[in-house]
Design a protein around this motif. Sequence first.
Motif, PDB file in Angstrom:
ATOM      1  N   LEU A   1      -4.569  21.762 -50.423  1.00  0.00           N
ATOM      2  CA  LEU A   1      -5.808  21.528 -49.705  1.00  0.00           C
ATOM      3  C   LEU A   1      -5.835  20.151 -49.067  1.00  0.00           C
ATOM      4  N   ARG A   2      -4.907  19.260 -49.465  1.00  0.00           N
ATOM      5  CA  ARG A   2      -4.805  17.960 -48.814  1.00  0.00           C
ATOM      6  C   ARG A   2      -4.265  18.108 -47.395  1.00  0.00           C
ATOM      7  N   ASN A   3      -3.599  19.210 -47.131  1.00  0.00           N
ATOM      8  CA  ASN A   3      -3.044  19.476 -45.824  1.00  0.00           C
ATOM      9  C   ASN A   3      -4.142  20.001 -44.904  1.00  0.00           C
ATOM     10  N   GLY A   4      -4.311  19.345 -43.738  1.00  0.00           N
ATOM     11  CA  GLY A   4      -5.381  19.740 -42.834  1.00  0.00           C
ATOM     12  C   GLY A   4      -5.245  21.160 -42.329  1.00  0.00           C
ATOM     13  N   LYS A   5      -4.005  21.610 -42.071  1.00  0.00           N
ATOM     14  CA  LYS A   5      -3.802  22.970 -41.588  1.00  0.00           C
ATOM     15  C   LYS A   5      -4.195  23.999 -42.637  1.00  0.00           C
ATOM     16  N   VAL A   6      -3.823  23.732 -43.884  1.00  0.00           N
ATOM     17  CA  VAL A   6      -4.160  24.660 -44.958  1.00  0.00           C
ATOM     18  C   VAL A   6      -5.667  24.690 -45.180  1.00  0.00           C
ATOM     19  N   LEU A   7      -6.285  23.522 -45.125  1.00  0.00           N
ATOM     20  CA  LEU A   7      -7.734  23.459 -45.296  1.00  0.00           C
ATOM     21  C   LEU A   7      -8.436  24.231 -44.190  1.00  0.00           C
TER      22      LEU A   7
ATOM     23  N   VAL B   1      -8.032  35.500 -38.352  1.00  0.00           N
ATOM     24  CA  VAL B   1      -7.725  35.895 -39.731  1.00  0.00           C
ATOM     25  C   VAL B   1      -6.219  35.795 -39.977  1.00  0.00           C
ATOM     26  N   GLY B   2      -5.417  36.269 -39.032  1.00  0.00           N
ATOM     27  CA  GLY B   2      -3.969  36.163 -39.180  1.00  0.00           C
ATOM     28  C   GLY B   2      -3.494  34.727 -39.230  1.00  0.00           C
ATOM     29  N   THR B   3      -4.051  33.878 -38.369  1.00  0.00           N
ATOM     30  CA  THR B   3      -3.671  32.465 -38.361  1.00  0.00           C
ATOM     31  C   THR B   3      -4.070  31.780 -39.659  1.00  0.00           C
ATOM     32  N   ALA B   4      -5.288  32.063 -40.131  1.00  0.00           N
ATOM     33  CA  ALA B   4      -5.769  31.442 -41.369  1.00  0.00           C
ATOM     34  C   ALA B   4      -4.900  31.842 -42.552  1.00  0.00           C
ATOM     35  N   ALA B   5      -4.560  33.127 -42.650  1.00  0.00           N
ATOM     36  CA  ALA B   5      -3.718  33.579 -43.761  1.00  0.00           C
ATOM     37  C   ALA B   5      -2.335  32.949 -43.690  1.00  0.00           C
ATOM     38  N   ALA B   6      -1.801  32.798 -42.474  1.00  0.00           N
ATOM     39  CA  ALA B   6      -0.483  32.174 -42.331  1.00  0.00           C
ATOM     40  C   ALA B   6      -0.516  30.712 -42.756  1.00  0.00           C
ATOM     41  N   LEU B   7      -1.562  29.984 -42.386  1.00  0.00           N
ATOM     42  CA  LEU B   7      -1.670  28.578 -42.759  1.00  0.00           C
ATOM     43  C   LEU B   7      -1.815  28.416 -44.274  1.00  0.00           C
ATOM     44  N   ILE B   8      -2.613  29.294 -44.892  1.00  0.00           N
ATOM     45  CA  ILE B   8      -2.751  29.247 -46.353  1.00  0.00           C
ATOM     46  C   ILE B   8      -1.423  29.583 -47.014  1.00  0.00           C
ATOM     47  N   ASN B   9      -0.712  30.524 -46.418  1.00  0.00           N
ATOM     48  CA  ASN B   9       0.598  30.912 -46.958  1.00  0.00           C
ATOM     49  C   ASN B   9       1.563  29.747 -46.953  1.00  0.00           C
ATOM     50  N   PHE B  10       1.515  28.936 -45.887  1.00  0.00           N
ATOM     51  CA  PHE B  10       2.362  27.745 -45.836  1.00  0.00           C
ATOM     52  C   PHE B  10       2.037  26.815 -46.997  1.00  0.00           C
ATOM     53  N   GLY B  11       0.737  26.668 -47.291  1.00  0.00           N
ATOM     54  CA  GLY B  11       0.332  25.807 -48.394  1.00  0.00           C
ATOM     55  C   GLY B  11       0.782  26.326 -49.741  1.00  0.00           C
TER      56      GLY B  11
END
Length: 302
Positions: free
Chosen positions: A6-12, A258-268
């Motif tokens: 969650l410290r990562n801006g993209k994941v947040l 939704v796809g972008t958000a899930a991908a960013l969370i997946n990276f985290g």
Amino acid sequence: MSSSPLRNGKVLFGVVVLAFFVLLAALGPWLLSLLGLDARANDVTAISAPPSAAHPLGTTQFGQDVLAQVIEGARGSMFVGFLGAAIGTAISILVGVPAGYFGGAVGNLLNFLTNLFLVMPVLPLIFVVAGYLQGTGLVMIAFIIGLFGWAGGARTLRAQAMSVRSRDFVQAMRMLGEPHRRLIFVEVLPHLYGWIASMFLGGLVGAVMAEAGLAFLGVSDSSAVSWGTMIQAAQQQSAVLRGLWWWFVPPGLCIALVGTAAALINFGVDELANPKLRAASRPVAKRVAARRAAVAAVPEGA
């Protein structure tokens, strides 16, 4: 760098966007009642109207408010996404983990089942089965998507379970007589949580897109409102050719977000589970600056 993704801006950003759509789906009926909107109501005074104060996202050819349909569609699409992902992930765990842990005849049988589903043409099968069961509702659509979308995850979990099974601490516990049930749930499965979370997020996006694809081809539940049925209705009424962009852009944008958000969370999740990725995720500029500082600190002629 902190170990928290969650410290990562993209994941947040991904977490915030996905949480927004989850809340939109959960609170959709209350929000529609609060705004006085109805996704199925027809306003004959505003046919194919562009965005305005009365209709912030415009109306369809039938006078239906697009904003109301987007809110109502979030409930249908997210429901299919989460249920389809949950079913697919559960089957992947039930098949993949025992196959990797036990090996032998049990592992070979479960691996054969996984390979059988892997070689099946999944997308055509989903279309055929969904078309045969047309009109059965979003629950059946989610079940079909989850039933045919688990094999890849099971193959991954099998490989990871085989790796964890061979580690010293698991072998030591087995020699001490620990039951298989405890070893699987307490010793092996916790090491796979990162993979399972990644699979669930991938399944969520896949289920949302699969539902949209089924709806676009007319084999989804026509009585339900989802982002897919909105795009399908817009396509049937030639909204693109007629320039009614406010009809198909909002649901398409929601699916993309939704796809972008899930991908960013997946990276985290990957970054948290893999220390090598955490080290590799530091900005290149910081590493270059550190190297330059180290070179500058070396005395000349040394």
